[in-house]
Design a protein around this motif. Structure first.
Motif, mmCIF file in Angstrom:
data_model
loop_
_atom_site.group_PDB
_atom_site.id
_atom_site.type_symbol
_atom_site.label_atom_id
_atom_site.label_comp_id
_atom_site.label_asym_id
_atom_site.label_seq_id
_atom_site.Cartn_x
_atom_site.Cartn_y
_atom_site.Cartn_z
ATOM 1 N N ASP A 197 0.862 -1.182 0.000
ATOM 2 C CA ASP A 197 0.000 0.000 0.000
ATOM 3 C C ASP A 197 0.901 1.235 0.000
ATOM 4 O O ASP A 197 1.583 1.531 0.980
ATOM 5 C CB ASP A 197 -0.899 -0.008 1.232
ATOM 6 N N LEU A 198 0.884 1.968 -1.110
ATOM 7 C CA LEU A 198 1.719 3.144 -1.280
ATOM 8 C C LEU A 198 1.119 4.399 -0.685
ATOM 9 O O LEU A 198 1.764 5.446 -0.654
ATOM 10 C CB LEU A 198 2.007 3.372 -2.767
ATOM 11 N N GLY A 199 -0.151 4.286 -0.222
ATOM 12 C CA GLY A 199 -0.815 5.496 0.254
ATOM 13 C C GLY A 199 -0.903 6.512 -0.875
ATOM 14 O O GLY A 199 -1.276 6.171 -2.000
ATOM 15 N N ASP A 200 -0.535 7.742 -0.602
ATOM 16 C CA ASP A 200 -0.604 8.771 -1.655
ATOM 17 C C ASP A 200 0.754 9.007 -2.324
ATOM 18 O O ASP A 200 0.929 9.976 -3.064
ATOM 19 C CB ASP A 200 -1.116 10.089 -1.069
ATOM 20 N N VAL A 201 1.702 8.105 -2.081
ATOM 21 C CA VAL A 201 3.045 8.273 -2.662
ATOM 22 C C VAL A 201 3.056 7.756 -4.094
ATOM 23 O O VAL A 201 2.768 6.578 -4.349
ATOM 24 C CB VAL A 201 4.101 7.534 -1.826
ATOM 25 N N GLY A 202 3.356 8.626 -5.025
ATOM 26 C CA GLY A 202 3.447 8.251 -6.432
ATOM 27 C C GLY A 202 4.891 8.083 -6.873
ATOM 28 O O GLY A 202 5.835 8.206 -6.085
ATOM 29 N N PHE A 203 5.060 7.825 -8.175
ATOM 30 C CA PHE A 203 6.413 7.609 -8.709
ATOM 31 C C PHE A 203 7.242 8.890 -8.702
ATOM 32 O O PHE A 203 8.462 8.840 -8.805
ATOM 33 C CB PHE A 203 6.319 7.020 -10.121
ATOM 34 N N ASP A 204 6.574 10.000 -8.583
ATOM 35 C CA ASP A 204 7.323 11.251 -8.494
ATOM 36 C C ASP A 204 7.830 11.506 -7.085
ATOM 37 O O ASP A 204 8.519 12.497 -6.832
ATOM 38 C CB ASP A 204 6.454 12.429 -8.952
ATOM 39 N N ARG A 205 7.534 10.581 -6.171
ATOM 40 C CA ARG A 205 7.947 10.764 -4.776
ATOM 41 C C ARG A 205 8.627 9.513 -4.212
ATOM 42 O O ARG A 205 8.725 9.341 -3.011
ATOM 43 C CB ARG A 205 6.743 11.144 -3.917
ATOM 44 N N GLY A 206 9.099 8.632 -5.096
ATOM 45 C CA GLY A 206 9.890 7.493 -4.645
ATOM 46 C C GLY A 206 9.176 6.169 -4.581
ATOM 47 O O GLY A 206 9.709 5.224 -3.988
ATOM 48 N N ALA A 207 7.992 6.033 -5.177
ATOM 49 C CA ALA A 207 7.258 4.768 -5.111
ATOM 50 C C ALA A 207 8.060 3.603 -5.673
ATOM 51 O O ALA A 207 7.937 2.459 -5.218
ATOM 52 C CB ALA A 207 5.930 4.905 -5.860
ATOM 53 N N HIS A 208 8.920 3.876 -6.686
ATOM 54 C CA HIS A 208 9.684 2.793 -7.314
ATOM 55 C C HIS A 208 10.624 2.113 -6.329
ATOM 56 O O HIS A 208 10.889 0.906 -6.442
ATOM 57 C CB HIS A 208 10.470 3.323 -8.510
ATOM 58 N N LEU A 209 11.117 2.835 -5.347
ATOM 59 C CA LEU A 209 12.008 2.224 -4.360
ATOM 60 C C LEU A 209 11.264 1.204 -3.509
ATOM 61 O O LEU A 209 11.774 0.106 -3.223
ATOM 62 C CB LEU A 209 12.621 3.302 -3.466
ATOM 63 N N LEU A 210 10.054 1.549 -3.109
ATOM 64 C CA LEU A 210 9.246 0.623 -2.306
ATOM 65 C C LEU A 210 8.868 -0.604 -3.119
ATOM 66 O O LEU A 210 8.901 -1.741 -2.620
ATOM 67 C CB LEU A 210 7.998 1.347 -1.796
ATOM 68 N N LEU A 211 8.489 -0.396 -4.379
ATOM 69 C CA LEU A 211 8.134 -1.514 -5.251
ATOM 70 C C LEU A 211 9.310 -2.459 -5.453
ATOM 71 O O LEU A 211 9.178 -3.682 -5.364
ATOM 72 C CB LEU A 211 7.643 -0.985 -6.605
ATOM 73 N N ARG A 212 10.483 -1.888 -5.753
ATOM 74 C CA ARG A 212 11.645 -2.733 -6.032
ATOM 75 C C ARG A 212 12.013 -3.557 -4.801
ATOM 76 O O ARG A 212 12.391 -4.722 -4.901
ATOM 77 C CB ARG A 212 12.807 -1.840 -6.469
ATOM 78 N N ARG A 213 11.874 -2.952 -3.632
ATOM 79 C CA ARG A 213 12.205 -3.674 -2.398
ATOM 80 C C ARG A 213 11.268 -4.853 -2.176
ATOM 81 O O ARG A 213 11.714 -5.952 -1.796
ATOM 82 C CB ARG A 213 12.143 -2.706 -1.225
ATOM 83 N N GLU A 214 9.979 -4.651 -2.385
ATOM 84 C CA GLU A 214 9.007 -5.732 -2.173
ATOM 85 C C GLU A 214 9.168 -6.832 -3.214
ATOM 86 O O GLU A 214 9.097 -8.019 -2.889
ATOM 87 C CB GLU A 214 7.588 -5.168 -2.217
ATOM 88 N N LEU A 215 9.389 -6.452 -4.482
ATOM 89 C CA LEU A 215 9.522 -7.457 -5.541
ATOM 90 C C LEU A 215 10.776 -8.305 -5.354
ATOM 91 O O LEU A 215 10.816 -9.467 -5.762
ATOM 92 C CB LEU A 215 9.546 -6.776 -6.908
ATOM 93 N N ALA A 216 11.805 -7.739 -4.747
ATOM 94 C CA ALA A 216 13.035 -8.494 -4.532
ATOM 95 C C ALA A 216 12.811 -9.668 -3.588
ATOM 96 O O ALA A 216 13.592 -10.623 -3.577
ATOM 97 C CB ALA A 216 14.118 -7.570 -3.964
ATOM 98 N N LEU A 217 11.739 -9.616 -2.814
ATOM 99 C CA LEU A 217 11.429 -10.699 -1.877
ATOM 100 C C LEU A 217 10.662 -11.832 -2.537
ATOM 101 O O LEU A 217 10.449 -12.885 -1.910
ATOM 102 C CB LEU A 217 10.616 -10.149 -0.698
ATOM 103 N N LEU A 218 10.221 -11.644 -3.794
ATOM 104 C CA LEU A 218 9.383 -12.631 -4.476
ATOM 105 C C LEU A 218 10.186 -13.425 -5.493
ATOM 106 O O LEU A 218 11.161 -12.920 -6.062
ATOM 107 C CB LEU A 218 8.235 -11.928 -5.208
ATOM 108 N N PRO A 219 9.778 -14.663 -5.769
ATOM 109 C CA PRO A 219 10.410 -15.423 -6.853
ATOM 110 C C PRO A 219 9.890 -14.921 -8.196
ATOM 111 O O PRO A 219 8.904 -14.183 -8.261
ATOM 112 C CB PRO A 219 9.940 -16.850 -6.583
ATOM 113 N N VAL A 220 10.553 -15.313 -9.264
ATOM 114 C CA VAL A 220 10.057 -14.974 -10.602
ATOM 115 C C VAL A 220 8.666 -15.571 -10.759
ATOM 116 O O VAL A 220 8.414 -16.730 -10.430
ATOM 117 C CB VAL A 220 11.003 -15.516 -11.690
#
Length: 399
Positions: A7-30
Protein backbone atom coordinates in the motif's frame (compact mmCIF):
# COMPACT_ATOMS: atom_id res chain seq x y z
CA UNK A 1 -1.83 -18.57 -0.03
CA UNK A 2 -1.89 -14.90 0.84
CA UNK A 3 -0.67 -12.64 -1.95
CA UNK A 4 1.74 -9.96 -0.69
CA UNK A 5 0.43 -6.43 -0.95
CA UNK A 6 2.05 -3.02 -0.99
CA UNK A 7 0.00 0.00 0.00
CA UNK A 8 1.72 3.14 -1.28
CA UNK A 9 -0.82 5.50 0.25
CA UNK A 10 -0.60 8.77 -1.66
CA UNK A 11 3.05 8.27 -2.66
CA UNK A 12 3.45 8.25 -6.43
CA UNK A 13 6.41 7.61 -8.71
CA UNK A 14 7.32 11.25 -8.49
CA UNK A 15 7.95 10.76 -4.78
CA UNK A 16 9.89 7.49 -4.64
CA UNK A 17 7.26 4.77 -5.11
CA UNK A 18 9.68 2.79 -7.31
CA UNK A 19 12.01 2.22 -4.36
CA UNK A 20 9.25 0.62 -2.31
CA UNK A 21 8.13 -1.51 -5.25
CA UNK A 22 11.64 -2.73 -6.03
CA UNK A 23 12.20 -3.67 -2.40
CA UNK A 24 9.01 -5.73 -2.17
CA UNK A 25 9.52 -7.46 -5.54
CA UNK A 26 13.03 -8.49 -4.53
CA UNK A 27 11.43 -10.70 -1.88
CA UNK A 28 9.38 -12.63 -4.48
CA UNK A 29 10.41 -15.42 -6.85
CA UNK A 30 10.06 -14.97 -10.60
CA UNK A 31 6.30 -15.21 -11.36
CA UNK A 32 5.31 -14.10 -7.89
CA UNK A 33 2.51 -11.54 -7.60
CA UNK A 34 2.39 -8.30 -5.69
CA UNK A 35 -0.84 -6.39 -5.13
CA UNK A 36 -0.23 -2.65 -5.41
CA UNK A 37 -2.60 -0.19 -3.77
CA UNK A 38 -2.47 3.55 -3.58
CA UNK A 39 -4.40 6.76 -4.10
CA UNK A 40 -2.08 8.68 -6.42
CA UNK A 41 -4.06 9.49 -9.57
CA UNK A 42 -1.19 8.71 -11.96
CA UNK A 43 -0.13 5.52 -10.19
CA UNK A 44 -1.33 3.01 -12.80
CA UNK A 45 0.10 4.98 -15.73
CA UNK A 46 3.49 5.34 -14.11
CA UNK A 47 3.42 1.75 -12.86
CA UNK A 48 2.85 0.46 -16.39
CA UNK A 49 5.84 2.39 -17.75
CA UNK A 50 8.03 1.26 -14.88
CA UNK A 51 7.12 -2.40 -15.30
CA UNK A 52 7.95 -2.31 -19.01
CA UNK A 53 11.34 -0.82 -18.26
CA UNK A 54 12.10 -3.23 -15.39
CA UNK A 55 10.82 -6.35 -17.15
CA UNK A 56 7.77 -7.11 -14.97
CA UNK A 57 4.20 -7.94 -16.06
CA UNK A 58 1.32 -5.65 -15.07
CA UNK A 59 -2.20 -7.03 -14.57
CA UNK A 60 -5.38 -5.00 -14.01
CA UNK A 61 -6.29 -4.52 -10.38
CA UNK A 62 -9.47 -5.24 -8.48
CA UNK A 63 -11.22 -1.93 -7.93
CA UNK A 64 -13.98 -3.38 -5.70
CA UNK A 65 -12.37 -2.16 -2.51
CA UNK A 66 -11.22 1.02 -4.18
CA UNK A 67 -7.59 0.49 -3.28
CA UNK A 68 -5.94 -2.36 -5.26
CA UNK A 69 -4.97 -0.61 -8.43
CA UNK A 70 -2.91 -3.35 -10.13
CA UNK A 71 -1.03 -6.61 -9.79
CA UNK A 72 2.67 -6.81 -10.60
CA UNK A 73 4.07 -10.20 -11.66
CA UNK A 74 7.79 -10.34 -11.07
CA UNK A 75 9.67 -10.99 -14.29
CA UNK A 76 13.05 -12.59 -14.87
CA UNK A 77 14.49 -9.34 -16.22
CA UNK A 78 13.76 -7.72 -12.92
CA UNK A 79 15.64 -10.47 -11.11
CA UNK A 80 18.53 -10.35 -13.55
CA UNK A 81 18.71 -6.61 -13.98
CA UNK A 82 22.48 -6.83 -13.72
CA UNK A 83 22.79 -10.05 -15.73
CA UNK A 84 25.86 -9.78 -17.94
CA UNK A 85 27.38 -7.10 -15.74
CA UNK A 86 30.95 -7.51 -14.52
CA UNK A 87 32.93 -6.36 -11.55
CA UNK A 88 35.51 -3.71 -12.30
CA UNK A 89 38.55 -5.69 -11.26
CA UNK A 90 36.86 -8.29 -9.07
CA UNK A 91 34.69 -8.35 -5.99
CA UNK A 92 37.03 -6.16 -3.94
CA UNK A 93 38.20 -2.57 -4.45
CA UNK A 94 41.71 -3.96 -4.02
CA UNK A 95 41.39 -6.11 -7.14
CA UNK A 96 43.51 -5.20 -10.17
CA UNK A 97 43.60 -6.57 -13.70
CA UNK A 98 46.31 -6.14 -16.31
CA UNK A 99 44.22 -4.20 -18.82
CA UNK A 100 40.84 -2.75 -17.78
CA UNK A 101 38.41 -2.24 -20.67
CA UNK A 102 37.57 1.25 -21.90
CA UNK A 103 33.85 0.87 -21.14
CA UNK A 104 34.54 0.71 -17.41
CA UNK A 105 35.33 4.38 -17.66
CA UNK A 106 35.17 6.09 -14.28
CA UNK A 107 33.49 3.17 -12.49
CA UNK A 108 34.92 2.54 -9.04
CA UNK A 109 37.24 -0.45 -8.87
CA UNK A 110 35.18 -3.36 -7.59
CA UNK A 111 31.85 -1.84 -8.69
CA UNK A 112 29.28 -3.86 -10.66
CA UNK A 113 29.44 -2.29 -14.12
CA UNK A 114 26.22 -2.34 -16.12
CA UNK A 115 26.66 -3.58 -19.68
CA UNK A 116 26.76 -1.02 -22.45
CA UNK A 117 27.53 2.65 -22.14
CA UNK A 118 30.22 4.74 -23.80
CA UNK A 119 33.82 3.63 -24.00
CA UNK A 120 36.23 6.13 -22.49
CA UNK A 121 39.69 5.59 -23.99
CA UNK A 122 42.78 6.17 -21.86
CA UNK A 123 46.30 6.34 -23.25
CA UNK A 124 47.77 4.39 -20.34
CA UNK A 125 45.47 1.42 -19.76
CA UNK A 126 47.97 -1.38 -19.12
CA UNK A 127 49.13 -2.28 -15.64
CA UNK A 128 52.76 -2.70 -16.67
CA UNK A 129 52.75 0.80 -18.19
CA UNK A 130 51.90 2.68 -14.99
CA UNK A 131 51.79 0.42 -11.97
CA UNK A 132 54.16 -0.14 -9.08
CA UNK A 133 53.43 -2.33 -6.09
CA UNK A 134 54.82 0.54 -4.01
CA UNK A 135 52.21 3.03 -5.29
CA UNK A 136 49.50 2.41 -2.62
CA UNK A 137 52.03 2.71 0.22
CA UNK A 138 53.59 5.85 -1.26
CA UNK A 139 50.17 7.45 -1.68
CA UNK A 140 49.30 6.89 1.97
CA UNK A 141 52.70 8.27 2.96
CA UNK A 142 52.23 11.28 0.69
CA UNK A 143 48.85 12.14 2.21
CA UNK A 144 50.21 11.78 5.75
CA UNK A 145 53.17 14.06 5.04
CA UNK A 146 51.47 16.99 3.39
CA UNK A 147 52.47 20.30 4.92
CA UNK A 148 51.02 23.79 5.01
CA UNK A 149 53.40 26.49 3.67
CA UNK A 150 51.99 28.98 6.16
CA UNK A 151 52.16 26.80 9.26
CA UNK A 152 55.27 24.77 8.43
CA UNK A 153 57.59 27.72 7.74
CA UNK A 154 58.31 30.55 10.20
CA UNK A 155 58.32 33.27 7.57
CA UNK A 156 58.65 36.03 10.16
CA UNK A 157 61.93 34.71 11.56
CA UNK A 158 64.20 37.77 11.78
CA UNK A 159 67.41 37.68 9.73
CA UNK A 160 69.44 40.00 7.54
CA UNK A 161 71.87 38.91 4.83
CA UNK A 162 74.46 40.89 2.90
CA UNK A 163 72.94 42.13 -0.34
CA UNK A 164 75.09 39.85 -2.51
CA UNK A 165 74.16 36.76 -0.48
CA UNK A 166 70.46 37.64 -0.60
CA UNK A 167 70.74 38.12 -4.36
CA UNK A 168 72.27 34.65 -4.66
CA UNK A 169 69.36 33.16 -2.72
CA UNK A 170 66.90 34.98 -4.98
CA UNK A 171 68.62 33.66 -8.11
CA UNK A 172 68.58 30.08 -6.85
CA UNK A 173 64.92 30.38 -5.83
CA UNK A 174 64.06 31.75 -9.29
CA UNK A 175 65.74 28.73 -10.85
CA UNK A 176 63.92 26.34 -8.52
CA UNK A 177 60.54 27.88 -9.36
CA UNK A 178 61.16 27.42 -13.07
CA UNK A 179 62.09 23.78 -12.66
CA UNK A 180 59.26 23.02 -10.24
CA UNK A 181 56.73 24.45 -12.66
CA UNK A 182 57.84 21.85 -15.19
CA UNK A 183 57.69 19.18 -12.49
CA UNK A 184 54.11 20.27 -11.73
CA UNK A 185 52.87 20.15 -15.33
CA UNK A 186 54.25 16.69 -16.15
CA UNK A 187 52.40 14.59 -13.51
CA UNK A 188 49.27 16.69 -14.04
CA UNK A 189 49.32 15.80 -17.73
CA UNK A 190 50.06 12.15 -17.11
CA UNK A 191 47.36 11.51 -14.51
CA UNK A 192 44.59 12.56 -16.92
CA UNK A 193 45.77 9.85 -19.34
CA UNK A 194 45.88 6.97 -16.83
CA UNK A 195 42.90 4.58 -16.65
CA UNK A 196 41.09 5.26 -13.32
CA UNK A 197 41.29 1.54 -12.55
CA UNK A 198 44.85 2.29 -11.42
CA UNK A 199 43.57 4.87 -8.96
CA UNK A 200 46.52 4.76 -6.54
CA UNK A 201 48.75 5.91 -9.40
CA UNK A 202 46.44 8.78 -10.35
CA UNK A 203 46.11 9.73 -6.68
CA UNK A 204 49.87 9.66 -6.25
CA UNK A 205 50.38 11.80 -9.36
CA UNK A 206 47.77 14.26 -8.10
CA UNK A 207 49.60 14.60 -4.78
CA UNK A 208 52.88 14.94 -6.65
CA UNK A 209 51.43 17.84 -8.63
CA UNK A 210 50.19 19.36 -5.38
CA UNK A 211 53.67 18.96 -3.90
CA UNK A 212 55.21 20.84 -6.81
CA UNK A 213 52.59 23.58 -6.61
CA UNK A 214 53.49 24.02 -2.96
CA UNK A 215 57.19 24.15 -3.84
CA UNK A 216 56.52 26.84 -6.43
CA UNK A 217 54.72 28.80 -3.72
CA UNK A 218 57.42 28.60 -1.06
CA UNK A 219 60.32 29.20 -3.42
CA UNK A 220 58.56 32.25 -4.85
CA UNK A 221 57.73 33.49 -1.38
CA UNK A 222 61.36 33.14 -0.26
CA UNK A 223 62.59 34.91 -3.41
CA UNK A 224 60.39 37.91 -2.63
CA UNK A 225 60.79 37.84 1.15
CA UNK A 226 63.20 40.79 1.15
CA UNK A 227 62.40 42.41 -2.18
CA UNK A 228 60.25 42.30 -5.31
CA UNK A 229 62.64 41.34 -8.11
CA UNK A 230 63.42 37.76 -9.13
CA UNK A 231 66.56 36.49 -10.84
CA UNK A 232 67.19 35.41 -14.42
CA UNK A 233 65.87 32.61 -16.64
CA UNK A 234 68.16 31.29 -19.38
CA UNK A 235 67.26 30.00 -22.83
CA UNK A 236 69.23 26.82 -22.23
CA UNK A 237 67.41 26.12 -18.99
CA UNK A 238 64.00 26.57 -20.55
CA UNK A 239 64.98 24.42 -23.55
CA UNK A 240 66.03 21.64 -21.20
CA UNK A 241 62.70 21.73 -19.37
CA UNK A 242 60.71 21.87 -22.60
CA UNK A 243 62.37 18.63 -23.68
CA UNK A 244 60.84 17.03 -20.58
CA UNK A 245 57.40 18.36 -21.40
CA UNK A 246 57.68 16.95 -24.92
CA UNK A 247 58.00 13.31 -23.74
CA UNK A 248 54.59 11.62 -24.27
CA UNK A 249 55.37 8.19 -22.81
CA UNK A 250 54.43 7.58 -19.16
CA UNK A 251 57.47 5.52 -18.21
CA UNK A 252 59.97 7.65 -20.09
CA UNK A 253 58.54 10.88 -18.68
CA UNK A 254 58.81 9.37 -15.17
CA UNK A 255 62.34 8.24 -15.93
CA UNK A 256 63.62 11.57 -17.23
CA UNK A 257 61.79 13.68 -14.64
CA UNK A 258 61.76 11.64 -11.44
CA UNK A 259 64.71 9.26 -11.67
CA UNK A 260 67.22 11.55 -13.38
CA UNK A 261 65.97 15.12 -12.93
CA UNK A 262 64.40 15.07 -9.47
CA UNK A 263 67.05 12.59 -8.38
CA UNK A 264 69.68 15.24 -9.16
CA UNK A 265 67.54 17.80 -7.39
CA UNK A 266 67.80 15.77 -4.19
CA UNK A 267 71.51 16.52 -4.26
CA UNK A 268 70.85 20.19 -4.98
CA UNK A 269 68.39 20.52 -2.11
CA UNK A 270 70.84 18.82 0.26
CA UNK A 271 73.51 21.28 -0.92
CA UNK A 272 71.19 24.21 -0.21
CA UNK A 273 70.35 22.79 3.21
CA UNK A 274 74.07 22.59 3.98
CA UNK A 275 74.87 26.12 2.80
CA UNK A 276 71.59 27.93 3.47
CA UNK A 277 72.45 31.38 4.85
CA UNK A 278 69.17 31.77 6.75
CA UNK A 279 66.65 29.57 8.62
CA UNK A 280 63.77 30.15 6.19
CA UNK A 281 65.75 28.92 3.19
CA UNK A 282 66.96 25.90 5.15
CA UNK A 283 63.43 25.02 6.25
CA UNK A 284 61.83 25.16 2.81
CA UNK A 285 64.52 23.11 1.07
CA UNK A 286 64.26 20.49 3.83
CA UNK A 287 60.50 20.22 3.33
CA UNK A 288 60.87 20.09 -0.44
CA UNK A 289 63.51 17.36 -0.15
CA UNK A 290 61.14 14.99 1.66
CA UNK A 291 58.57 15.40 -1.11
CA UNK A 292 61.06 14.98 -3.94
CA UNK A 293 62.46 11.81 -2.34
CA UNK A 294 58.98 10.29 -2.58
CA UNK A 295 58.66 11.23 -6.25
CA UNK A 296 62.00 9.61 -7.00
CA UNK A 297 61.01 6.48 -5.05
CA UNK A 298 57.90 5.95 -7.18
CA UNK A 299 59.79 6.48 -10.43
CA UNK A 300 62.49 3.99 -9.48
CA UNK A 301 60.03 1.38 -8.17
CA UNK A 302 57.88 1.59 -11.31
CA UNK A 303 60.85 1.33 -13.67
CA UNK A 304 62.54 -1.44 -11.68
CA UNK A 305 59.42 -3.58 -12.08
CA UNK A 306 59.30 -2.90 -15.81
CA UNK A 307 63.01 -3.65 -16.26
CA UNK A 308 62.66 -6.95 -14.38
CA UNK A 309 59.71 -7.99 -16.52
CA UNK A 310 61.34 -6.93 -19.79
CA UNK A 311 65.16 -6.67 -19.91
CA UNK A 312 64.89 -5.04 -23.35
CA UNK A 313 63.17 -2.09 -21.64
CA UNK A 314 66.58 -0.77 -20.63
CA UNK A 315 67.28 -0.13 -24.29
CA UNK A 316 64.22 2.12 -24.36
CA UNK A 317 65.52 4.05 -21.37
CA UNK A 318 68.94 4.38 -22.98
CA UNK A 319 67.35 5.73 -26.15
CA UNK A 320 65.42 8.36 -24.17
CA UNK A 321 68.63 9.66 -22.57
CA UNK A 322 70.47 9.76 -25.87
CA UNK A 323 67.63 11.51 -27.73
CA UNK A 324 67.37 14.18 -25.06
CA UNK A 325 71.13 14.68 -25.02
CA UNK A 326 71.22 15.09 -28.80
CA UNK A 327 68.29 17.53 -28.73
CA UNK A 328 70.08 19.71 -26.16
CA UNK A 329 73.61 19.38 -27.54
CA UNK A 330 73.66 22.93 -28.90
CA UNK A 331 72.19 24.60 -25.79
CA UNK A 332 74.18 26.28 -23.06
CA UNK A 333 72.78 24.14 -20.27
CA UNK A 334 72.38 25.53 -16.78
CA UNK A 335 72.09 29.26 -16.30
CA UNK A 336 75.58 30.59 -15.47
CA UNK A 337 73.94 32.95 -12.96
CA UNK A 338 72.71 29.90 -11.03
CA UNK A 339 76.18 28.34 -10.84
CA UNK A 340 77.60 31.65 -9.66
CA UNK A 341 74.86 31.98 -7.04
CA UNK A 342 75.53 28.48 -5.73
CA UNK A 343 79.21 29.31 -5.50
CA UNK A 344 78.47 32.47 -3.51
CA UNK A 345 76.18 30.60 -1.13
CA UNK A 346 78.78 27.91 -0.51
CA UNK A 347 81.46 30.58 -0.03
CA UNK A 348 79.43 32.68 2.40
CA UNK A 349 81.74 35.67 1.89
CA UNK A 350 83.74 37.43 -0.79
CA UNK A 351 87.32 36.62 0.11
CA UNK A 352 89.33 34.82 -2.62
CA UNK A 353 89.79 31.77 -0.41
CA UNK A 354 86.07 31.57 0.35
CA UNK A 355 85.10 31.87 -3.32
CA UNK A 356 87.57 29.14 -4.17
CA UNK A 357 85.97 26.92 -1.50
CA UNK A 358 82.52 27.74 -2.86
CA UNK A 359 83.58 26.85 -6.40
CA UNK A 360 85.02 23.56 -5.18
CA UNK A 361 81.77 22.81 -3.30
CA UNK A 362 79.75 23.28 -6.50
CA UNK A 363 82.12 20.92 -8.31
CA UNK A 364 81.51 18.36 -5.56
CA UNK A 365 77.76 18.89 -5.94
CA UNK A 366 77.92 18.13 -9.65
CA UNK A 367 80.02 15.02 -8.97
CA UNK A 368 77.45 13.86 -6.38
CA UNK A 369 74.67 14.38 -8.90
CA UNK A 370 76.57 12.30 -11.44
CA UNK A 371 77.17 9.52 -8.90
CA UNK A 372 73.51 9.58 -7.87
CA UNK A 373 72.31 9.20 -11.45
CA UNK A 374 74.80 6.39 -12.05
CA UNK A 375 73.68 4.53 -8.92
CA UNK A 376 70.01 4.83 -9.85
CA UNK A 377 70.74 3.53 -13.35
CA UNK A 378 72.58 0.58 -11.83
CA UNK A 379 69.46 -0.13 -9.73
CA UNK A 380 67.54 -0.32 -12.99
CA UNK A 381 69.88 -3.03 -14.20
CA UNK A 382 72.45 -1.14 -16.27
CA UNK A 383 76.06 -2.34 -16.01
CA UNK A 384 78.18 0.09 -14.00
CA UNK A 385 80.25 1.33 -16.96
CA UNK A 386 77.19 1.91 -19.15
CA UNK A 387 75.38 3.58 -16.25
CA UNK A 388 78.30 5.98 -15.83
CA UNK A 389 78.31 6.86 -19.53
CA UNK A 390 74.55 7.45 -19.59
CA UNK A 391 74.61 9.46 -16.36
CA UNK A 392 77.14 11.81 -17.96
CA UNK A 393 74.76 12.47 -20.86
CA UNK A 394 72.13 14.01 -18.56
CA UNK A 395 71.28 17.65 -19.20
CA UNK A 396 73.65 20.24 -17.74
CA UNK A 397 70.56 22.02 -16.41
CA UNK A 398 70.39 19.41 -13.58
CA UNK A 399 66.65 18.78 -14.18
Amino acid sequence: MTVPALDLGDVGFDRGAHLLLRRELALLPVGGRLAVAGTDEALVVHLAAWCRREGHELLPGDERDGRVRAWVVRGRAGQDRWAGAERAGGSSPAGLIARPPAHWGLAARGALVESGGPAVPYDFDRKETVWSELAPKLYLQAVARQWDPVAAVAWDTPFELPAEIEAAVVQVMTYLVENEQAALVIPARLLARVHPHFREVTQLLAVQAADEARHVEVFTRRATLKGDELGTSSVGGRASLMSLLAEPDFSLASFLLSVLGEGSFLNLLSFLDRYAPDPVTRRIVTLAHQDEARHVAFGIAHLEEQARADPAFRGTLRGAIERRHDALADTAGINADVLDALTVLAAGEWSPAAIARGHAAVQVLQAEMLDGRRNRLVRLGFPADEAADLAALHTRNFM
